[in-house]
Design a protein around this motif. Structure first.
Motif, PDB file in Angstrom:
ATOM      1  N   HIS A 197       0.834  -1.210   0.000  1.00 16.24           N
ATOM      2  CA  HIS A 197       0.000   0.000   0.000  1.00 16.24           C
ATOM      3  C   HIS A 197       0.868   1.259   0.000  1.00 16.24           C
ATOM      4  O   HIS A 197       0.605   2.209  -0.738  1.00 16.24           O
ATOM      5  N   ALA A 198       1.906   1.282   0.826  1.00 15.87           N
ATOM      6  CA  ALA A 198       2.777   2.457   0.902  1.00 15.87           C
ATOM      7  C   ALA A 198       3.513   2.669  -0.423  1.00 15.87           C
ATOM      8  O   ALA A 198       3.662   3.808  -0.879  1.00 15.87           O
ATOM      9  N   SER A 199       3.955   1.590  -1.047  1.00 17.05           N
ATOM     10  CA  SER A 199       4.659   1.675  -2.322  1.00 17.05           C
ATOM     11  C   SER A 199       3.761   2.271  -3.406  1.00 17.05           C
ATOM     12  O   SER A 199       4.164   3.167  -4.153  1.00 17.05           O
ATOM     13  N   ALA A 223      11.488   7.241  15.846  1.00 16.46           N
ATOM     14  CA  ALA A 223      12.331   8.437  15.717  1.00 16.46           C
ATOM     15  C   ALA A 223      13.270   8.305  14.519  1.00 16.46           C
ATOM     16  O   ALA A 223      13.455   9.266  13.752  1.00 16.46           O
ATOM     17  N   ALA A 224      13.839   7.124  14.331  1.00 19.51           N
ATOM     18  CA  ALA A 224      14.723   6.888  13.185  1.00 19.51           C
ATOM     19  C   ALA A 224      13.950   7.001  11.879  1.00 19.51           C
ATOM     20  O   ALA A 224      14.442   7.579  10.902  1.00 19.51           O
ATOM     21  N   ARG A 225      12.739   6.467  11.836  1.00 18.59           N
ATOM     22  CA  ARG A 225      11.920   6.568  10.619  1.00 18.59           C
ATOM     23  C   ARG A 225      11.554   8.020  10.326  1.00 18.59           C
ATOM     24  O   ARG A 225      11.557   8.446   9.175  1.00 18.59           O
ATOM     25  N   ALA A 226      11.262   8.782  11.370  1.00 16.06           N
ATOM     26  CA  ALA A 226      10.928  10.195  11.175  1.00 16.06           C
ATOM     27  C   ALA A 226      12.122  10.957  10.600  1.00 16.06           C
ATOM     28  O   ALA A 226      11.957  11.798   9.712  1.00 16.06           O
ATOM     29  N   LEU A 227      13.324  10.656  11.090  1.00 16.26           N
ATOM     30  CA  LEU A 227      14.529  11.293  10.554  1.00 16.26           C
ATOM     31  C   LEU A 227      14.754  10.908   9.095  1.00 16.26           C
ATOM     32  O   LEU A 227      15.153  11.747   8.280  1.00 16.26           O
ATOM     33  N   LEU A 228      14.496   9.646   8.755  1.00 20.67           N
ATOM     34  CA  LEU A 228      14.637   9.198   7.366  1.00 20.67           C
ATOM     35  C   LEU A 228      13.663   9.938   6.457  1.00 20.67           C
ATOM     36  O   LEU A 228      14.030  10.374   5.355  1.00 20.67           O
ATOM     37  N   ARG A 229      12.424  10.065   6.914  1.00 17.57           N
ATOM     38  CA  ARG A 229      11.415  10.755   6.090  1.00 17.57           C
ATOM     39  C   ARG A 229      11.812  12.210   5.880  1.00 17.57           C
ATOM     40  O   ARG A 229      11.741  12.732   4.769  1.00 17.57           O
ATOM     41  N   ARG A 271       3.246  -0.192  14.157  1.00 13.17           N
ATOM     42  CA  ARG A 271       4.158  -0.550  13.086  1.00 13.17           C
ATOM     43  C   ARG A 271       4.020   0.570  12.066  1.00 13.17           C
ATOM     44  O   ARG A 271       2.924   0.899  11.640  1.00 13.17           O
ATOM     45  N   VAL A 272       5.129   1.190  11.694  1.00 16.84           N
ATOM     46  CA  VAL A 272       5.107   2.287  10.744  1.00 16.84           C
ATOM     47  C   VAL A 272       5.881   1.870   9.503  1.00 16.84           C
ATOM     48  O   VAL A 272       6.978   1.340   9.590  1.00 16.84           O
ATOM     49  N   ILE A 273       5.274   2.084   8.365  1.00 17.86           N
ATOM     50  CA  ILE A 273       5.884   1.785   7.075  1.00 17.86           C
ATOM     51  C   ILE A 273       6.168   3.114   6.390  1.00 17.86           C
ATOM     52  O   ILE A 273       5.311   3.994   6.338  1.00 17.86           O
ATOM     53  N   LEU A 274       7.362   3.269   5.876  1.00 21.07           N
ATOM     54  CA  LEU A 274       7.752   4.469   5.153  1.00 21.07           C
ATOM     55  C   LEU A 274       8.230   4.064   3.768  1.00 21.07           C
ATOM     56  O   LEU A 274       9.170   3.283   3.640  1.00 21.07           O
ATOM     57  N   ALA A 275       7.568   4.567   2.751  1.00 19.81           N
ATOM     58  CA  ALA A 275       8.004   4.350   1.371  1.00 19.81           C
ATOM     59  C   ALA A 275       8.756   5.598   0.925  1.00 19.81           C
ATOM     60  O   ALA A 275       8.317   6.718   1.179  1.00 19.81           O
ATOM     61  N   ILE A 276       9.897   5.404   0.284  1.00 18.96           N
ATOM     62  CA  ILE A 276      10.690   6.506  -0.276  1.00 18.96           C
ATOM     63  C   ILE A 276      10.893   6.208  -1.752  1.00 18.96           C
ATOM     64  O   ILE A 276      11.358   5.140  -2.116  1.00 18.96           O
ATOM     65  N   GLY A 277      10.541   7.156  -2.590  1.00 21.12           N
ATOM     66  CA  GLY A 277      10.700   6.980  -4.029  1.00 21.12           C
ATOM     67  C   GLY A 277       9.339   6.910  -4.691  1.00 21.12           C
ATOM     68  O   GLY A 277       8.328   7.151  -4.036  1.00 21.12           O
ATOM     69  N   PRO A 278       9.298   6.618  -5.938  1.00 18.56           N
ATOM     70  CA  PRO A 278      10.370   6.214  -6.831  1.00 18.56           C
ATOM     71  C   PRO A 278      11.360   7.353  -7.075  1.00 18.56           C
ATOM     72  O   PRO A 278      10.983   8.503  -7.175  1.00 18.56           O
ATOM     73  N   ALA A 279      12.632   6.951  -7.153  1.00 26.66           N
ATOM     74  CA  ALA A 279      13.720   7.892  -7.382  1.00 26.66           C
ATOM     75  C   ALA A 279      14.956   7.083  -7.748  1.00 26.66           C
ATOM     76  O   ALA A 279      14.983   5.870  -7.537  1.00 26.66           O
ATOM     77  N   PRO A 280      15.978   7.751  -8.270  1.00 28.11           N
ATOM     78  CA  PRO A 280      17.218   7.034  -8.585  1.00 28.11           C
ATOM     79  C   PRO A 280      17.784   6.352  -7.341  1.00 28.11           C
ATOM     80  O   PRO A 280      17.733   6.906  -6.239  1.00 28.11           O
TER      81      PRO A 280
END
Length: 135
Positions: free
Chosen positions: A8-10, A64-70, A112-121
């Motif tokens: 779903h996140a993707s 906290a780590a996921r928030a920093l990544l986002r 449980r938190v899911i973080l999708a990043i991208g699409p990107a190089p």
């Protein structure tokens, strides 16, 4: 459940990237008098799709780590989408989505938190993700 949430996140991240590419393409076309411009978002999205839309699942230590990544991804202009599931402390049951499911009791809850990043190089994403381990 984790696989479903990742899916779903993707898809949600792809939709954000597609909408950004569509709006930049139409504004480029308007500025150039109707000629189709090659927006950066559109070319990055097309390149990602041409490369078979790669995806990986990694584990961050905590929220906290996921928030920093986002935050780091957004600072680099990368599309992101986060979603969460909150469930009673003892099991992984509960409702999917971001509303926390049913409840109202005082029992300890986990999420449980899911973080999708991208699409990107891949280089841009790797610069943000650093040394995270595969899930």
């Amino acid at each position: 459940k984790t696989a479903v949430m990742c899916s779903h996140a993707s898809v949600a991240a792809w939709k954000k990237a597609w909408k950004a590419a569509s709006s930049s393409s139409s504004s480029s076309a308007q500025k150039s008098g109707g000629a189709s411009g090659g927006g950066g978002e559109a070319s990055a999205l097309a390149r990602w799709e041409k490369e078979n839309s790669p995806k990986v699942v990694l584990r961050a230590e905590d929220e906290a780590a996921r928030a920093l990544l986002r935050e780091a991804a957004q600072e680099q202009g990368l599309p992101t989408h986060a979603m969460s599931e909150v469930f009673p402390g003892g099991s992984a049951g509960g409702g999917a989505g971001g509303d926390g499911g049913a409840g109202g009791g005082a029992a300890a809850q986990k999420s449980r938190v899911i973080l999708a990043i991208g699409p990107a190089p891949s280089g841009a994403i790797n610069a943000v993700l650093g040394d995270l381990r595969l899930l």
